[in-house]
Design a protein around this motif. Structure first.
Motif, PDB file in Angstrom:
ATOM      1  N   LYS A  97       0.813  -1.219   0.000  1.00 52.55           N
ATOM      2  CA  LYS A  97       0.000   0.000   0.000  1.00 52.55           C
ATOM      3  C   LYS A  97       0.846   1.268   0.000  1.00 52.55           C
ATOM      4  CE  LYS A  97      -0.658   0.623   5.024  1.00 52.55           C
ATOM      5  NZ  LYS A  97      -1.652   0.813   6.089  1.00 52.55           N
ATOM      6  N   TRP A  98       2.186   1.140   0.212  1.00 55.54           N
ATOM      7  CA  TRP A  98       3.063   2.308   0.218  1.00 55.54           C
ATOM      8  C   TRP A  98       4.046   2.312  -0.944  1.00 55.54           C
ATOM      9  CZ3 TRP A  98       1.349   6.095   2.780  1.00 55.54           C
ATOM     10  CH2 TRP A  98       0.718   5.935   4.015  1.00 55.54           C
ATOM     11  N   ALA A  99       3.925   1.402  -1.896  1.00 54.30           N
ATOM     12  CA  ALA A  99       4.911   1.297  -2.977  1.00 54.30           C
ATOM     13  C   ALA A  99       4.953   2.555  -3.838  1.00 54.30           C
ATOM     14  CB  ALA A  99       4.607   0.074  -3.841  1.00 54.30           C
ATOM     15  N   VAL A 100       3.813   3.085  -4.225  1.00 56.78           N
ATOM     16  CA  VAL A 100       3.767   4.274  -5.077  1.00 56.78           C
ATOM     17  C   VAL A 100       4.300   5.487  -4.324  1.00 56.78           C
ATOM     18  CG1 VAL A 100       2.239   5.897  -6.262  1.00 56.78           C
ATOM     19  CG2 VAL A 100       1.901   3.441  -6.531  1.00 56.78           C
ATOM     20  N   ASN A 101       3.828   5.697  -3.125  1.00 55.37           N
ATOM     21  CA  ASN A 101       4.252   6.853  -2.341  1.00 55.37           C
ATOM     22  C   ASN A 101       5.759   6.856  -2.111  1.00 55.37           C
ATOM     23  OD1 ASN A 101       4.707   7.874   0.802  1.00 55.37           O
ATOM     24  ND2 ASN A 101       3.374   9.208  -0.406  1.00 55.37           N
ATOM     25  N   SER A 102       6.313   5.699  -1.778  1.00 56.12           N
ATOM     26  CA  SER A 102       7.746   5.604  -1.498  1.00 56.12           C
ATOM     27  C   SER A 102       8.569   5.907  -2.739  1.00 56.12           C
ATOM     28  CB  SER A 102       8.084   4.205  -0.964  1.00 56.12           C
ATOM     29  OG  SER A 102       7.358   3.930   0.222  1.00 56.12           O
ATOM     30  N   ALA A 103       8.162   5.331  -3.876  1.00 59.33           N
ATOM     31  CA  ALA A 103       8.883   5.587  -5.124  1.00 59.33           C
ATOM     32  C   ALA A 103       8.731   7.037  -5.566  1.00 59.33           C
ATOM     33  CB  ALA A 103       8.370   4.647  -6.215  1.00 59.33           C
ATOM     34  N   PHE A 104       7.557   7.602  -5.340  1.00 61.42           N
ATOM     35  CA  PHE A 104       7.289   8.977  -5.764  1.00 61.42           C
ATOM     36  C   PHE A 104       8.097   9.979  -4.929  1.00 61.42           C
ATOM     37  CE2 PHE A 104       3.590  12.019  -7.064  1.00 61.42           C
ATOM     38  CZ  PHE A 104       4.460  12.680  -7.922  1.00 61.42           C
TER      39      PHE A 104
ATOM     40  N   ASN B 228       7.925  -6.807  -2.649  1.00 63.66           N
ATOM     41  CA  ASN B 228       8.588  -7.472  -3.766  1.00 63.66           C
ATOM     42  C   ASN B 228      10.096  -7.512  -3.498  1.00 63.66           C
ATOM     43  OD1 ASN B 228       9.683  -8.272  -6.289  1.00 63.66           O
ATOM     44  ND2 ASN B 228       7.881  -7.465  -7.348  1.00 63.66           N
ATOM     45  N   ILE B 229      10.574  -8.607  -2.925  1.00 59.29           N
ATOM     46  CA  ILE B 229      11.988  -8.713  -2.564  1.00 59.29           C
ATOM     47  C   ILE B 229      12.876  -8.752  -3.805  1.00 59.29           C
ATOM     48  CG2 ILE B 229      13.710 -10.282  -1.566  1.00 59.29           C
ATOM     49  CD1 ILE B 229      11.864 -10.818   0.705  1.00 59.29           C
ATOM     50  N   LEU B 230      12.421  -9.374  -4.893  1.00 61.89           N
ATOM     51  CA  LEU B 230      13.237  -9.417  -6.100  1.00 61.89           C
ATOM     52  C   LEU B 230      13.431  -8.019  -6.688  1.00 61.89           C
ATOM     53  CD1 LEU B 230      11.933 -12.636  -7.895  1.00 61.89           C
ATOM     54  CD2 LEU B 230      13.977 -12.346  -6.495  1.00 61.89           C
TER      55      LEU B 230
ATOM     56  N   GLU C 143      -6.374   8.064   9.057  1.00 57.03           N
ATOM     57  CA  GLU C 143      -7.222   7.467   8.032  1.00 57.03           C
ATOM     58  C   GLU C 143      -6.458   7.287   6.719  1.00 57.03           C
ATOM     59  OE1 GLU C 143      -8.081  10.117   9.855  1.00 57.03           O
ATOM     60  OE2 GLU C 143      -9.429   9.080  11.241  1.00 57.03           O
ATOM     61  N   GLU C 144      -5.662   8.283   6.354  1.00 55.87           N
ATOM     62  CA  GLU C 144      -4.871   8.184   5.126  1.00 55.87           C
ATOM     63  C   GLU C 144      -3.828   7.075   5.240  1.00 55.87           C
ATOM     64  OE1 GLU C 144      -4.730  12.660   3.254  1.00 55.87           O
ATOM     65  OE2 GLU C 144      -3.636  12.301   5.118  1.00 55.87           O
ATOM     66  N   MET C 145      -3.248   6.940   6.411  1.00 51.06           N
ATOM     67  CA  MET C 145      -2.238   5.902   6.593  1.00 51.06           C
ATOM     68  C   MET C 145      -2.851   4.507   6.580  1.00 51.06           C
ATOM     69  SD  MET C 145       0.643   7.440   9.201  1.00 51.06           S
ATOM     70  CE  MET C 145      -0.467   7.934  10.512  1.00 51.06           C
ATOM     71  N   GLU C 146      -4.120   4.383   6.958  1.00 55.46           N
ATOM     72  CA  GLU C 146      -4.797   3.093   6.856  1.00 55.46           C
ATOM     73  C   GLU C 146      -4.885   2.642   5.400  1.00 55.46           C
ATOM     74  OE1 GLU C 146      -6.075   0.880   8.840  1.00 55.46           O
ATOM     75  OE2 GLU C 146      -6.116   1.823  10.819  1.00 55.46           O
ATOM     76  N   ILE C 147      -5.085   3.600   4.498  1.00 57.16           N
ATOM     77  CA  ILE C 147      -5.300   3.269   3.088  1.00 57.16           C
ATOM     78  C   ILE C 147      -3.979   3.242   2.319  1.00 57.16           C
ATOM     79  CG2 ILE C 147      -6.398   4.038   0.952  1.00 57.16           C
ATOM     80  CD1 ILE C 147      -8.549   5.363   2.785  1.00 57.16           C
ATOM     81  N   GLY C 148      -3.163   4.281   2.474  1.00 61.44           N
ATOM     82  CA  GLY C 148      -1.873   4.327   1.799  1.00 61.44           C
ATOM     83  C   GLY C 148      -1.896   5.066   0.482  1.00 61.44           C
ATOM     84  N   ASP C 149      -1.403   4.434  -0.561  1.00 59.94           N
ATOM     85  CA  ASP C 149      -1.189   5.098  -1.848  1.00 59.94           C
ATOM     86  C   ASP C 149      -2.446   5.726  -2.426  1.00 59.94           C
ATOM     87  OD1 ASP C 149       1.517   4.546  -1.911  1.00 59.94           O
ATOM     88  OD2 ASP C 149       1.298   2.692  -3.063  1.00 59.94           O
ATOM     89  N   GLU C 150      -3.553   5.029  -2.356  1.00 57.32           N
ATOM     90  CA  GLU C 150      -4.773   5.559  -2.972  1.00 57.32           C
ATOM     91  C   GLU C 150      -5.242   6.828  -2.273  1.00 57.32           C
ATOM     92  OE1 GLU C 150      -7.761   3.247  -5.094  1.00 57.32           O
ATOM     93  OE2 GLU C 150      -7.147   1.594  -3.818  1.00 57.32           O
ATOM     94  N   ALA C 151      -5.044   6.909  -0.957  1.00 58.40           N
ATOM     95  CA  ALA C 151      -5.421   8.123  -0.242  1.00 58.40           C
ATOM     96  C   ALA C 151      -4.467   9.260  -0.571  1.00 58.40           C
ATOM     97  CB  ALA C 151      -5.430   7.863   1.262  1.00 58.40           C
ATOM     98  N   ALA C 152      -3.187   8.953  -0.721  1.00 54.04           N
ATOM     99  CA  ALA C 152      -2.191   9.987  -0.952  1.00 54.04           C
ATOM    100  C   ALA C 152      -2.136  10.441  -2.406  1.00 54.04           C
ATOM    101  CB  ALA C 152      -0.808   9.481  -0.521  1.00 54.04           C
TER     102      ALA C 152
ATOM    103  N   TYR D 221      -0.091  -2.179  -7.654  1.00 53.81           N
ATOM    104  CA  TYR D 221      -0.469  -3.468  -8.234  1.00 53.81           C
ATOM    105  C   TYR D 221      -1.987  -3.605  -8.246  1.00 53.81           C
ATOM    106  CZ  TYR D 221       4.341  -4.373  -6.706  1.00 53.81           C
ATOM    107  OH  TYR D 221       5.696  -4.292  -6.477  1.00 53.81           O
ATOM    108  N   ALA D 222      -2.519  -4.097  -9.330  1.00 54.09           N
ATOM    109  CA  ALA D 222      -3.935  -4.442  -9.407  1.00 54.09           C
ATOM    110  C   ALA D 222      -4.027  -5.961  -9.328  1.00 54.09           C
ATOM    111  CB  ALA D 222      -4.548  -3.923 -10.706  1.00 54.09           C
ATOM    112  N   ILE D 223      -4.296  -6.453  -8.141  1.00 49.18           N
ATOM    113  CA  ILE D 223      -4.274  -7.898  -7.891  1.00 49.18           C
ATOM    114  C   ILE D 223      -5.687  -8.380  -7.609  1.00 49.18           C
ATOM    115  CG2 ILE D 223      -3.347  -9.706  -6.376  1.00 49.18           C
ATOM    116  CD1 ILE D 223      -0.953  -7.912  -5.878  1.00 49.18           C
TER     117      ILE D 223
END
Length: 470
Positions: A56-63, A217-219, A427-436, A442-444
């Motif tokens: 849930k934090w992959a986009v925010n961290s990379a951004f 994603n460790i790889l 509340e934003e931290m509960e959701i993560g990237d979509e809130a931020a 990933y669409a899984i």
């Protein structure tokens, strides 16, 4: 006897595009080294962070990485470079000025046989990676808008001061004779202390995120780590500002120390935790890269091995033992452990530089032996006073960088907090990237069912309806 006038091959003749003061080989290597350093951030640390955090934090961290890199490069050319390497204004700061004028950019730089444009680029990617490293301490909860304001302020009022003091020939620590070959102090000690300080002011992640924060994603994380390691060839190999034997020594020492550090960390994990950890191996890799940085071209290969063993064990001990037993460390949520991997490893490298620096190699790098002599060689050459003096200067550098970054980072965080919160809402931290950002990495299959959970809907509504249901 007929005398034939000597003439240069046409490709070596100076012209307007290749002045007689410019060495084409040096310029080509410097641009290559700078690009390798840039690749450490984009995409190296971008995907290392993106793979190391919860999904849930992959986009925010990379951004955060992408934004920091872009912002620093622009601010660096606009004012940061001249603050750091311009004419002296005070003992720790240069006069403010632009580095955007075409005439200035095509002139010879203050060190090296290449133009200012190359030096601005080379030093700019170093400045950028420093802010990227700070981001590692703040992943998973910092308000992105606050990060947007923090980056240019910290670059201006912290990084430029350290860079001028240590790397600019007019800086007060440079004149004292501090050894920082490629940024153990300027980049790693600074980013480690600043990141930990900023983490204190921003506050922690959610309790459940601190307790369980598995990599998504460790790889992908390993791919980023690989780019970071190989990119360090340019990080340390580019700092002599010349294609030389010293540059070659810096490169091989970098890889020797890093390998020794990774293997040391791995063995400690096996001995004490009974399992070889790939995440631990990456930490050991990073501490080795950081530790050798201030010493890369001024120590011998056997010293690089010793430094690798130290960097694979001492930061391991501070992270795995001291950190877990210290209430102070536990209170501050340093997501990527930059205090240990960068501040402690960087200061360790700086001190070991003061022990193992070889006078001859210092002459190759600095152009003069001056006071540059490691304690080991000072004792051997009966220059004991100079050897102990070098250790003293290295320690003064540690104290200066630590104090500067605690104070400057705290002031900057307080100022930013006046205008906006440093931390996202619960509340934003509960959701993560979509809130931020309204986006996810990933669409899984199964994600939609999770979003229909009443808890998710409640968090979404409290976050201001920022999450769009697809």
């Amino acid at each position: 006897m007929n005398k034939t006038a000597f003439s240069m091959p046409p490709n070596l003749n100076p012209d307007q595009a290749s002045p007689d003061w410019m060495n084409k080989g040096d310029n080509a290597w410097q641009l290559t080294a700078a690009t390798l350093v840039g690749l450490q951030s984009i995409p190296g640390l971008l995907i290392l962070y993106g793979g190391s955090v919860k999904k849930k934090w992959a986009v925010n961290s990379a951004f955060m990485v992408l934004y920091a890199f872009a912002c620093v490069i622009l601010c660096w050319a606009a004012w940061g470079y001249r603050f750091s390497f311009g004419d002296k204004m005070i003992p720790f700061w240069g006069k403010p000025n632009f580095a955007l004028d075409g005439h200035y950019l095509m002139e010879q730089t203050f060190l090296g046989k290449f133009p200012n444009a190359t030096m601005v680029y080379f030093q700019g990617v170093f400045a950028a990676i420093t802010l990227v490293l700070i981001a590692g301490a703040l992943l998973g909860r910092m308000n992105f808008y606050a990060w947007m304001l923090f980056v240019p302020l910290w670059l201006t009022f912290s990084y430029t001061i350290t860079a001028f003091s240590i790397w600019c020939p007019d800086g007060f620590l440079a004149k004292m004779g501090i050894i920082d070959y490629s940024g153990g102090y300027v980049i790693h000690l600074s980013s480690g202390v600043a990141g930990f300080t900023a983490a204190y002011w921003v506050g922690p992640r959610l309790t459940q995120d601190r307790q369980r924060f598995p990599p998504n994603n460790i790889l992908l994380m390993l791919f980023g780590a690989g780019l970071l390691w190989i990119g360090w060839t340019g990080f340390n190999g580019g700092d002599p500002y010349v294609v030389s034997v010293d540059a070659s020594l810096a490169v091989i020492n970098t890889h020797i120390c890093t390998a020794a550090s990774l293997l040391t960390w791995l063995l400690l994990d096996i001995v004490f935790f009974r399992k070889p950890s790939v995440i631990g191996a990456v930490q050991g890799m990073i501490t080795g890269l950081v530790c050798i940085t201030p010493a890369a071209g001024v120590v011998q290969g056997w010293a690089a091995v010793i430094m690798g063993i130290c960097s694979g064990s001492i930061p391991w001990f501070t992270m795995m033992v001291i950190h877990k037993r210290s209430e102070m460390f536990q209170k501050v949520d340093d997501t990527m452990a930059v205090l240990h991997t960068h501040a402690i490893a960087g200061s360790l490298g700086g001190i070991l530089s003061g022990i193992f620096a070889v006078p001859k190699l210092n002459r190759l790098f600095y152009g003069t032996s001056g006071h540059f002599i490691g304690l080991f060689y000072g004792l051997a050459d009966k220059r004991t006073h100079e050897g102990f003096r070098q250790i003293g200067v290295q320690l003064v550098g540690v104290v200066f960088v630590v104090v500067l970054n605690i104070v400057s980072t705290s002031i900057i965080c307080v100022v930013v907090q006046i205008f906006m919160p440093l931390r996202m809402s619960e509340e934003e931290m509960e959701i993560g990237d979509e809130a931020a950002h309204g986006e996810e990495a990933y669409a899984i299959w199964g994600d939609e069912e999770e979003k229909l959970d009443p808890k998710y809907e409640l968090a979404k509504s409290k976050a201001g309806g920022q999450v769009e249901m697809v």
